[in-house]
Design a protein around this motif. Structure first.
Motif, short mmCIF file in Angstrom:
data_model
loop_
_atom_site.label_atom_id
_atom_site.label_comp_id
_atom_site.label_asym_id
_atom_site.label_seq_id
_atom_site.Cartn_x
_atom_site.Cartn_y
_atom_site.Cartn_z
N UNK A 1 12.81 31.47 -15.10
CA UNK A 1 14.39 32.83 -15.24
C UNK A 1 14.58 33.66 -16.01
N UNK A 2 14.95 34.86 -15.85
CA UNK A 2 14.82 36.02 -17.05
C UNK A 2 15.31 35.62 -18.40
N UNK A 3 17.52 34.99 -18.54
CA UNK A 3 18.42 34.36 -19.00
C UNK A 3 18.20 33.15 -19.49
N UNK A 4 17.78 33.30 -20.69
CA UNK A 4 18.17 31.90 -21.46
C UNK A 4 19.23 32.16 -22.42
N UNK A 5 19.94 30.73 -22.64
CA UNK A 5 21.23 30.64 -23.37
C UNK A 5 20.59 29.28 -24.52
N UNK B 1 26.31 19.02 -30.18
CA UNK B 1 26.43 19.16 -30.03
C UNK B 1 25.23 20.18 -28.88
N UNK B 2 24.12 20.79 -28.61
CA UNK B 2 23.45 21.62 -27.80
C UNK B 2 22.36 21.88 -26.86
N UNK B 3 23.20 22.87 -25.94
CA UNK B 3 22.65 23.00 -24.75
C UNK B 3 21.16 24.48 -24.39
N UNK B 4 20.60 24.40 -24.36
CA UNK B 4 19.46 25.16 -23.99
C UNK B 4 20.07 25.55 -22.81
N UNK B 5 20.34 26.42 -21.87
CA UNK B 5 20.53 26.99 -20.36
C UNK B 5 19.26 27.77 -20.19
N UNK B 6 20.37 28.28 -18.55
CA UNK B 6 18.92 29.21 -18.26
C UNK B 6 19.27 29.60 -16.61
N UNK B 7 18.97 31.53 -16.80
CA UNK B 7 19.41 31.32 -15.00
C UNK B 7 18.62 32.34 -14.45
N UNK B 8 18.53 32.61 -13.54
CA UNK B 8 17.55 33.73 -13.36
C UNK B 8 17.87 35.48 -13.65
N UNK B 9 18.86 35.41 -13.31
CA UNK B 9 19.46 37.16 -14.16
C UNK B 9 20.68 37.12 -14.51
N UNK B 10 21.58 38.21 -14.58
CA UNK B 10 22.84 38.74 -15.05
C UNK B 10 23.30 38.57 -13.20
#
Lengths: 117, 115
Positions: free
Chosen positions: A29-33, A88-97
């Motif tokens: 995935x390109x996008x991470x949060x 609480x911390x969450x990391x996330x991702x998505x392929x793109x926008x």
């Protein structure tokens, strides 16, 4: 398929200490949060990245830093931990926008519970 | 201002009863709408999403949601609740071309299921 993996799951920090929350994804995935979740509140965006070498601030970036040297990894660093960073911390991702296209959506890690005392 | 409101902080339903969780949003652009579920100690899992087309969308675990543009709502429903549905549910709204950094999450509704 591991998805989004965060470590550690639990951590207690003393005020003023520093630490890094690790996040890695194996979906290319390109996008991470990075989000934080406080009781009674929705998720708040701390930082995000649209690709390796590119990061930007979200809604609540103060007290945090990030880097994105590879597509897979997006660590979150807490400098000089404060009680207000107990969350609480969450990391996330998505392929793109383009959420919604070709099944693209946000995938979340299992969360990291951080307490600052 | 863009926002998502989940009016109910917590809801208790009996096992086998029907469920409706409310979500109202305020969003300037055409909204993309999501419902996520968070089981205790777990991350958020996508239940369903609405982007366009049929306003009644089906999701996993027997959930469905209906988009009502005139009411700015996207309520989540399930005809018969199981004890394993006890969790926290988050409604979220975003725009289709801005990714997760423009996705806004509601404060969540915690569902309790009684036997």
């Amino acid at each position: 398929n591991a998805g989004v993996t965060q470590t550690p799951k639990f951590r207690i920090l003393k005020i003023g200490q520093s630490m890094t929350l690790q996040c890695t994804q194996d979906m290319n995935h390109n996008y991470m949060y990075w989000y934080r979740q406080d009781p009674g509140m929705g998720l708040k965006l701390i930082y995000y990245s649209v690709g390796a070498g590119i990061t930007d601030k979200g809604e609540v970036p103060n007290g945090y830093n990030v880097s994105r040297s590879t597509t897979e990894d997006f660590p979150l660093r807490l400098e000089l931990a404060a009680p207000s960073q107990t969350s609480v911390y969450f990391c996330a991702s998505s392929l793109d926008r383009f959420l919604g296209q070709a099944g693209n959506t946000i995938y979340f890690g299992e969360g990291s519970w951080l307490t600052v005392v | 201002a863009q926002s998502v409101t989940q009016p109910d902080i917590h809801i208790t339903v009996s096992e086998g009863a029907s469920l409706e969780l409310r979500c109202n949003y305020s969003y300037g652009a055409t909204p993309y709408l999501f419902w996520y579920v968070q089981s205790p100690g777990q991350g958020l899992q996508l239940l369903l999403k609405y982007f366009s087309g049929d306003t009644l969308v089906q999701g996993i675990k027997g959930f469905e949601a209906e988009f009502k543009r005139s009411q700015s709502s996207f309520n989540l429903r399930k005809p018969s609740v199981h004890w394993s549905d006890a969790a926290e549910y988050f409604c979220a709204v975003g725009a289709g071309n801005t990714g997760g950094f423009k996705t806004i999450f509601g404060a969540g509704t915690r569902l309790f299921v009684k036997a």
